[in-house]
Design an enzyme around this catalytic site. Structure first.
Site, PDB file in Angstrom:
ATOM      1  N   GLU A 344      82.228  12.604  39.457  1.00 44.47           N
ATOM      2  CA  GLU A 344      82.239  11.933  40.738  1.00 44.47           C
ATOM      3  C   GLU A 344      81.487  10.761  40.422  1.00 44.47           C
ATOM      4  OE1 GLU A 344      81.540  10.251  43.840  1.00 44.47           O
ATOM      5  OE2 GLU A 344      79.555  11.065  43.188  1.00 44.47           O
ATOM      6  N   HIS A 345      81.963   9.553  40.772  1.00 43.93           N
ATOM      7  CA  HIS A 345      81.902   8.261  40.293  1.00 43.93           C
ATOM      8  C   HIS A 345      80.496   7.511  41.124  1.00 43.93           C
ATOM      9  CE1 HIS A 345      82.826   4.716  38.281  1.00 43.93           C
ATOM     10  NE2 HIS A 345      83.998   4.462  38.940  1.00 43.93           N
TER      11      HIS A 345
END
Length: 633
Positions: A344-345
């Site tokens: 998850e960025h």
């Protein structure tokens, strides 16, 4: 995701400038230089320079007029920039980008699964000659090894014994490492939040002792640390995973009970679904707490993809019956022992994940487990994580699963490998490896689609305090001249080589500008965010025409979105495209090869396949052009 990473970034050479090399993980943070705040006029001038090659004369004139209005003494630009400068000088602010990153990542309202999360496919595990046989086969062995390696990393991070990275003599920010464990994105109606350790709500490192394991639509809490905080042994971890497989494979869960599907929804929709979960039964709050506090996810997929591209696709957008896309780190392990990571960025860029993965794969799992202080605690506790669901929530899950399955089916992808075009070959040809492949992308795209379009490249800027990345726009006047020369049948090799080297030089200079903080896009974008937050009080009630100008819209409407992840431990890396016409290009540029994952919406897949064909030709053509240079030694 980023250009600067891998073993080059993981050096611990002494920094320049007389600084004493730090030993603690975060020792350099306060001494790192602040991200420089560009001048308003300078950013506007660079913006015009950057967008000009993509515009007609009429579009450029309209953009210049919008910039002049923005810059005028009574225009919105000076007031917005003054507010940003005041924020940058405020106590407790690390960077003028402190509010930019949450607005950019946590403010997006579309789905993050496939749209924002990214993956790495790891190299195959190298078995240790004296390794202890573990129960459960290759999947369990690989998963247990990754858990053990990650626990070793966590314990060293908690003790601040992960050496701070230094690249080319410059210390790099390590702040992102605090988001590796027990970090979960929480959906919101207007903007998401993050549940994370090292925060006011959760001071210090995570005290969680469990990971979240997925199998056949079910979630299990697996205790991986004993009561004293030391890890379970490799054999015990494998036994716990075998217990998960036995429980899950005996009674696979109905797909409409897999709450992970809800994490694939658009963010506000997922926020409403999460609120419904919490309102239905108090047990759901406990289950969410188990999920959100877990150190990381381990996804034990039960299907082995038939080939490499299907493996990459599964890592990027595998069924959310076996994922929780809001978790910062999810290891995905296939039945044959192949493994990768989905990230998850919002708090983690490729540089941080690559150095993390390099550490996990630096030595046999047994060696890392021993280093962590693992000892026998007995059979690890395994407990299912279940939610109370009514028919409305089950229908919600079914709809989310169906929509995401269709979204994945509407995405086309290709995995390419070029063993003859690694970084060593480029260096032998006396050209920047990254510049060469980026120019090959431009040439291939023009030949495939008949145009040069806006192209994004992520540039790492972790040498600054709380630094992350900068947005580089690849198309320069030199790129236009290069593509024209390569497509001109009357141009001789010397003319083409000169155009190629001029474009490569311009590419390197612009990347350097980005690394120095001399780039316009994020600065101007943050001014737009300030107008939304404070416009009324600043006397700027409406958005500036600058942000509707042809230059702003065309420059940011990507035809190619590119990012590099160089590490010998990574075979492929990938992400989804950023628009209905964009080709996402994730490339692993190694010494001896170039591996690329392409993605694009299926309705325009023909253009991606044509691009792939032209790219193979372009790389070979540019190699031959440089190899026959009479001036080459």
């Amino acid at each position: 995701m980023t250009v600067q990473t891998g073993r080059e970034a993981a050096t611990t050479a002494a920094p320049t400038g007389g600084m004493v090399p730090a030993t603690g993980t975060f020792d350099n943070e306060d001494s790192l230089p602040r991200v420089p705040l560009p001048g308003l006029a300078e950013s506007c001038a660079r913006f015009l320079d950057w967008c000009a090659p993509l515009l007609t004369a009429e579009q450029l004139a309209a953009t210049e007029a919008a910039v002049a209005e923005f810059l005028a003494p009574d225009g919105p630009g000076p007031a917005l920039h003054a507010q940003l400068a005041a924020f940058d000088a405020s106590e407790g602010v690390h960077s003028w980008l402190d509010e930019f990153w949450p607005a950019r990542y946590l403010g997006r309202r579309d789905r993050i699964a496939l749209n924002a999360n990214f993956f790495f496919l790891f190299r195959d595990a190298v078995p240790a000659p004296t390794a202890e046989a573990l129960p459960g086969g290759p999947q369990v062995e690989r998963a247990a090894g990754l858990i053990a390696a990650a626990l070793d990393y966590k314990l060293r991070l908690d003790a601040e014994r992960i050496p701070p990275l230094v690249r080319r003599g410059q210390p790099q920010s390590m702040v992102q490492n605090r988001f590796l464990f027990s970090t979960t994105r929480i959906p919101g109606l207007e903007q998401d939040t993050v549940r994370v350790p090292y925060s006011a709500a959760w001071p210090g490192p995570s005290d969680a002792r469990h990971v979240l394991v997925f199998r056949r639509g079910q979630m299990f809490q697996l205790e991986v640390l004993g009561p004293d905080g030391t890890p379970h042994t490799l054999a015990e971890l494998a036994t716990g995973l075998v217990d998960v497989l036995a429980a899950a494979d005996l009674t696979p869960a109905p797909d409409d009970t897999a709450v992970g599907h809800l994490t694939t929804k658009a963010r506000a929709d997922w926020a409403r679904s999460r609120a419904a979960l919490l309102a239905l039964d108090p047990a759901n709050a406990v289950a969410l707490d188990d999920v959100e506090r877990a150190l990381f996810c381990v996804c034990l997929d039960h299907v082995t993809p038939p080939d490499r591209i299907a493996t990459c696709d599964q890592l990027l957008y595998g069924s959310a019956a076996g994922r929780w896309y809001d978790k910062a780190v999810s290891f995905v392990v296939l039945p044959n022992g192949q493994a990768g990571i989905n990230v998850e960025h919002c708090g983690l860029d490729g540089t941080t994940i690559l150095s993390f993965v390099d550490e996990l794969l630096a030595a046999p799992a047994a060696e890392l487990s021993a280093r962590s202080g693992a000892r026998a605690h007995g059979r690890p506790a395994v407990r299912p994580v279940t939610f109370v669901l009514d028919e409305a929530l089950r229908a919600d899950i079914r709809a989310a699963a169906q929509a995401f399955t269709q979204f994945g089916a509407d995405t086309a992808s290709v995995a390419l490998t070029f063993p003859e075009h690694g970084a060593d070959r480029s260096k032998a040809l006396r050209i920047s490896p990254d510049a060469l492949v980026q120019l090959a992308y431009q040439l291939a795209h023009h030949r495939a689609k008949g145009l040069i379009g806006a192209t994004y490249e992520s540039i790492a800027t972790r040498q600054w305090r709380y630094g992350r990345t900068e947005a580089m726009r690849v198309v320069t006047p030199e790129v236009l001249a290069f593509v024209a020369a390569m497509n001109d049948p009357t141009a001789d090799p010397a003319t083409r080589r000169e155009a190629l080297r001029a474009a490569a030089g311009a590419h390197v200079r612009r990347a350097g500008d980005c690394q120095r903080g001399d780039a316009p896009e994020q600065h101007l974008w943050e001014l737009a965010f300030i107008q939304r937050r404070h416009g009324a009080e600043l006397g700027v009630p409406a958005a500036s025409p600058l942000y509707e100008s042809p230059g702003w819209l065309v420059m940011r409407d990507d035809y190619l979105s590119t990012s590099s992840a160089p590490s010998e431990n990574i075979e492929y890396f990938g992400f989804g495209s950023t628009s209905g016409k964009c080709i996402g290009i994730a490339y692993v540029l190694l010494a001896d090869r170039l591996n690329i994952y392409l993605s694009t919406p299926r309705p325009v897949a023909a253009g991606m396949h044509a691009f792939a064909d032209r790219l193979r030709e372009a790389l070979a053509e540019l190699d031959q052009l440089l190899a026959t240079d009479p001036a080459r030694p």
